[in-house]
Scaffold this motif. Structure first.
Motif, PDB file in Angstrom:
ATOM      1  N   ARG A 127     -15.807   4.079   7.103  1.00  7.57           N
ATOM      2  CA  ARG A 127     -15.994   3.464   5.782  1.00  7.57           C
ATOM      3  C   ARG A 127     -17.299   2.674   5.735  1.00  7.57           C
ATOM      4  O   ARG A 127     -18.030   2.714   4.732  1.00  7.57           O
ATOM      5  N   GLU A 128     -17.606   1.948   6.797  1.00  9.20           N
ATOM      6  CA  GLU A 128     -18.873   1.206   6.847  1.00  9.20           C
ATOM      7  C   GLU A 128     -20.060   2.160   6.774  1.00  9.20           C
ATOM      8  O   GLU A 128     -21.058   1.890   6.086  1.00  9.20           O
TER       9      GLU A 128
ATOM     10  N   THR B  42      -4.875  -0.114   3.423  1.00  6.92           N
ATOM     11  CA  THR B  42      -6.124   0.444   2.918  1.00  6.92           C
ATOM     12  C   THR B  42      -6.092   1.967   3.047  1.00  6.92           C
ATOM     13  O   THR B  42      -5.867   2.500   4.129  1.00  6.92           O
TER      14      THR B  42
ATOM     15  N   TYR C 189      -5.306   2.471   7.116  1.00  5.33           N
ATOM     16  CA  TYR C 189      -5.159   1.474   8.164  1.00  5.33           C
ATOM     17  C   TYR C 189      -4.730   0.156   7.525  1.00  5.33           C
ATOM     18  O   TYR C 189      -4.867  -0.038   6.308  1.00  5.33           O
TER      19      TYR C 189
ATOM     20  N   ASP D 231     -13.824   5.246  -1.661  1.00  3.96           N
ATOM     21  CA  ASP D 231     -12.797   4.227  -1.475  1.00  3.96           C
ATOM     22  C   ASP D 231     -12.544   3.563  -2.818  1.00  3.96           C
ATOM     23  O   ASP D 231     -13.189   3.898  -3.818  1.00  3.96           O
TER      24      ASP D 231
ATOM     25  N   GLU E  48      -3.613   4.119  12.864  1.00  3.84           N
ATOM     26  CA  GLU E  48      -3.912   4.718  11.567  1.00  3.84           C
ATOM     27  C   GLU E  48      -2.838   5.736  11.173  1.00  3.84           C
ATOM     28  O   GLU E  48      -2.000   6.141  11.983  1.00  3.84           O
TER      29      GLU E  48
ATOM     30  N   ARG F 163     -12.260   2.367   9.727  1.00  3.73           N
ATOM     31  CA  ARG F 163     -13.105   1.232   9.313  1.00  3.73           C
ATOM     32  C   ARG F 163     -14.581   1.555   9.533  1.00  3.73           C
ATOM     33  O   ARG F 163     -15.420   1.282   8.684  1.00  3.73           O
ATOM     34  N   GLU F 164     -14.892   2.128  10.698  1.00  5.39           N
ATOM     35  CA  GLU F 164     -16.283   2.453  11.007  1.00  5.39           C
ATOM     36  C   GLU F 164     -16.818   3.554  10.092  1.00  5.39           C
ATOM     37  O   GLU F 164     -17.961   3.496   9.634  1.00  5.39           O
TER      38      GLU F 164
ATOM     39  N   GLN G  12      -5.058  -3.872   6.986  1.00  2.00           N
ATOM     40  CA  GLN G  12      -6.162  -4.825   6.937  1.00  2.00           C
ATOM     41  C   GLN G  12      -5.605  -6.206   6.585  1.00  2.00           C
ATOM     42  O   GLN G  12      -5.329  -6.495   5.422  1.00  2.00           O
TER      43      GLN G  12
END
Length: 313
Positions: free
Chosen positions: A7-8, A234, A223, A257, A200, A4-5, A225
């Protein structure tokens, strides 16, 4: 960082320079997705693609397609149809190696699955020569500088989750030749630490020998979501460098993504945020074309900065 991090971070610095959906002629009523990367063979460009009816999940076959114009492909007449999904290719010696997942069903439910592997120089008829271990997807191959073959494995199970915290791990082993590839490879592979965070899973999709002897890996990281409607699975496109000598990874990054590609539908609600990586192809302008399956219904391409810089051979 977890997926997630990463991806951000990707969205903060994202540079996507356009994209397209691939089209496949002659496939009325069928979706083509989770393809191999495009490759050149004897002066023509091809890819292998997973072909499936949208209402008939996990009942796939793989066709050989020839590129007839940019991002448009047609099935090769007379070519074998392979009983696998999620095809991938590697050039080992003077042969094309085709791999993919063969799903075995019992009473219309998935019983187990295997990696099937084919080899040869005639793309219309590659010969089946070995299988991977039961219940293991995403075994990937790369020829090393000395002619040996690097193999990435991908064990995934409840036991793996208990031991490592992540639902899957990736292992690596070196074979003296492609003839040694078989279902015992998981026993020879050493686990690569630090690829996935807790909860994950993921794996390698296409591997590239770099100029310095390390291996550039294009893969997927996944992961769960939760949303009010469904728990999404995701999948994001990733890249990292693996040093087979030090047995370490570096430069882990998300490179795409599902939002990065033109919009598509999805096969099932939980696949709405799924981009299952195929791999990259270097461009004359120094950037890279990144290919990915989308939502288990389509295949896309985007243009990105080359993830391994000038290390690609």
């Amino acid at each position: 960082m977890n997926a997630r991090e990463l991806r951000e971070e990707f969205h903060r610095r994202k540079h996507v320079y356009g994209g397209a959906l691939l089209t496949f002629s002659g496939m009325n009523g069928y979706d083509v997705y989770n393809c191999s990367i495009p490759f050149e063979w004897e002066g023509k460009r091809y890819l292998f693609g997973r072909v499936e009816r949208r209402e008939d999940f996990a009942n796939s076959v793989t066709f050989l397609f020839e590129e007839t114009e940019r991002d448009h492909y047609s099935p090769v007449e007379g070519a074998v149809v392979y009983p696998i999904e999620d095809p991938h290719v590697a050039l080992i010696g003077d042969e094309i190696i085709l791999g993919g997942t063969h799903v075995r069903k019992r009473r219309n439910q998935i019983d187990t699955l295997y990696g099937y592997y084919y080899r040869g120089r005639d793309l219309r008829f590659l010969s089946h020569f070995t299988c991977g271990p039961a219940n293991m997807k995403d075994i990937r191959l790369v020829e090393l500088q000395d002619g040996r073959v690097g193999v990435f494995t991908r064990p995934r199970s409840k036991r793996i989750a208990e031991i490592y915290g992540s639902e899957a791990v990736v292992g690596f082993a070196i074979l003296n030749s492609i003839n040694e590839l078989d279902d015992t490879i998981v026993d020879k592979a050493r686990v690569i630490d630090g690829l996935f965070a807790e909860g994950e899973w993921g794996g390698c999709n296409q591997c590239y020998l770099l100029k310095d002897g390390r291996i550039g890996v294009i893969g997927h990281r996944c992961y769960k979501q939760p949303t009010p409607e469904v728990v999404l699975q995701t999948y994001v496109n990733i890249a990292f460098i693996f040093d087979p000598f030090a047995f370490t990874i570096s430069d882990m990054q998300v490179i795409g993504d599902k939002q990065s590609y033109p919009p598509t539908p999805h096969m099932l609600p939980y696949l709405a945020d799924c981009a299952f990586t195929s791999g990259i192809e270097m461009r004359p302008d120094g950037k890279a074309d990144l290919y990915s399956g989308l939502g288990d219904v389509a295949q896309g391409r985007i243009v990105i900065d080359a993830p391994f810089g000038d290390l690609m051979a």
